[in-house]
Design an enzyme around this catalytic site. Structure first.
Site, PDB file in Angstrom:
ATOM      1  N   ASP A 129      44.877  36.451  38.849  1.00 53.98           N
ATOM      2  CA  ASP A 129      44.514  37.089  37.590  1.00 53.98           C
ATOM      3  C   ASP A 129      44.642  38.611  37.660  1.00 53.98           C
ATOM      4  O   ASP A 129      44.844  39.183  38.741  1.00 53.98           O
ATOM      5  CB  ASP A 129      43.075  36.700  37.198  1.00 53.98           C
ATOM      6  CG  ASP A 129      42.091  36.779  38.372  1.00 53.98           C
ATOM      7  OD1 ASP A 129      42.399  37.485  39.350  1.00 53.98           O
ATOM      8  OD2 ASP A 129      41.036  36.146  38.313  1.00 53.98           O
TER       9      ASP A 129
ATOM     10  N   HIS B 140      33.204  30.231  37.333  1.00 55.87           N
ATOM     11  CA  HIS B 140      34.606  30.495  36.997  1.00 55.87           C
ATOM     12  C   HIS B 140      35.472  30.473  38.254  1.00 55.87           C
ATOM     13  O   HIS B 140      35.020  30.793  39.354  1.00 55.87           O
ATOM     14  CB  HIS B 140      34.785  31.795  36.185  1.00 55.87           C
ATOM     15  CG  HIS B 140      34.647  33.073  36.939  1.00 55.87           C
ATOM     16  ND1 HIS B 140      34.322  34.267  36.328  1.00 55.87           N
ATOM     17  CD2 HIS B 140      34.805  33.386  38.258  1.00 55.87           C
ATOM     18  CE1 HIS B 140      34.299  35.227  37.229  1.00 55.87           C
ATOM     19  NE2 HIS B 140      34.588  34.723  38.405  1.00 55.87           N
TER      20      HIS B 140
ATOM     21  N   GLU C 194      36.697  30.998  32.457  1.00 54.68           N
ATOM     22  CA  GLU C 194      35.262  31.105  32.212  1.00 54.68           C
ATOM     23  C   GLU C 194      34.721  29.807  31.610  1.00 54.68           C
ATOM     24  O   GLU C 194      35.464  29.071  30.945  1.00 54.68           O
ATOM     25  CB  GLU C 194      35.003  32.256  31.230  1.00 54.68           C
ATOM     26  CG  GLU C 194      35.488  33.624  31.717  1.00 54.68           C
ATOM     27  CD  GLU C 194      34.548  34.266  32.724  1.00 54.68           C
ATOM     28  OE1 GLU C 194      33.849  33.553  33.476  1.00 54.68           O
ATOM     29  OE2 GLU C 194      34.529  35.507  32.772  1.00 54.68           O
TER      30      GLU C 194
HETATM   31  P1  PGA Z   1      33.470  37.883  44.402  1.00 53.58           P
HETATM   32  O1  PGA Z   1      34.157  37.321  43.066  1.00 53.58           O
HETATM   33  O2  PGA Z   1      34.313  37.406  45.538  1.00 53.58           O
HETATM   34  O3  PGA Z   1      33.509  39.364  44.232  1.00 53.58           O
HETATM   35  O4  PGA Z   1      32.094  37.317  44.444  1.00 53.58           O
HETATM   36  C1  PGA Z   1      34.544  35.993  43.002  1.00 53.58           C
HETATM   37  C2  PGA Z   1      34.941  35.639  41.601  1.00 53.58           C
HETATM   38  O5  PGA Z   1      34.390  36.212  40.628  1.00 53.58           O
HETATM   39  O6  PGA Z   1      35.808  34.763  41.445  1.00 53.58           O
END
Ligand code: PGA
Length: 241
Positions: free
Chosen positions: A67, A138, A143
């Site tokens: 993404d 997510h 989401e």
């Molecule tokens: P993080 O994010 O590794 O910073 O916890 C993971 C995500 O939001 O997919």
């Protein structure tokens, strides 16, 4: 779903990097799906160490990131282009033409999304996809919603994601409200998936991922339908399963 519980974040990062390196050894033309966020940083550091030690070669590897924020230029310090260069690509021998990250600044985002899936297909599909997970379930930026999209698409970020990710920005208001993300179908078509989670804040999400009912209100639960998923956890992330 195979769940592996590691002693701590460092162990988790080492095992994740070994799985990626092992996959590249088996197939030097691996199509590798990559994730951003705090969780994979240790894995990237370990992959750089392995590259410098001559243990892994990225010459023929192709990557596709999950993404990118809409409207952040590639040189914006919070863009995922910037993140990937800083944490991995600037330090290994991957060919720039083999790196793929959605262009969140495209003037035609619908076309960019369509074209991104086409590029994945033309590359032969994703062999190994690395995933993090949001506290709201997510994966990528898919989401929680009544309906999830199959293909790469433009998505409105949830308030929870904006809040959680605001730690990287000067203020809540500066977090982009939209992003381009691979869809659930794009992710589920990967041959193998490795999901990484570390820390207490992910424990409830991990419980729902590995043993909750399937629901679009918790996108990671759909991974239970995939035939080759490994979930790598440190003790804290595994504390509720
Ligand atoms: P993080 O994010 O590794 O910073 O916890 C993971 C995500 O939001 O997919």
């Amino acid at each position: 779903m195979i769940v592996k519980i590691l002693e701590n974040y460092m162990e988790l990062s080492k095992i994740a990097a070994s799985m990626v390196a092992g996959e590249i050894k088996r197939n030097d033309k691996l199509v590798l799906g990559l994730a951003t966020g705090s969780t994979p940083e240790g894995m990237y550091a370990e992959l750089i160490r392995k590259f410098k030690a001559g243990e892994v070669d990225f010459t023929d590897v192709t990557t596709f990131n999950l993404d990118e924020y809409a409207s952040l230029a590639p040189d914006h310090p919070q863009s995922y282009h910037f993140f990937m260069n800083k944490h991995l690509f600037d330090h290994i021998n991957i060919k720039p033409e083999n790196i793929n990250i959605p262009d969140g600044c495209s003037s035609d985002l619908d076309h960019e999304c369509y074209e991104y899936d086409l590029r994945i297909e033309e590359a032969g599909g994703i062999g190994l996809q690395i995933l993090g997970i949001g506290t709201n379930g997510h994966i990528g930026f898919n989401e929680p919603a009544e309906m999830l999209c199959v293909h790469t698409h433009l998505v409105d970020l949830s308030d929870e994601t904006i809040k959680v990710n605001s730690r990287f920005f000067e203020s809540f208001d500066q977090v982009p409200r939209k992003a381009v993300t691979m869809g659930m179908g794009t992710i589920m078509h990967a041959e193998k998936i490795v999901l990484l989670a570390s820390g207490k804040s992910k424990a409830a999400a991990i419980r729902q991922t590995v043993s909750g009912g399937l629901t679009t209100a918790f996108p990671a639960s759909l991974l239970q339908l995939h035939k080759n998923v490994t979930v790598l956890l440190d003790r804290e992330a595994a504390s509720l399963i």
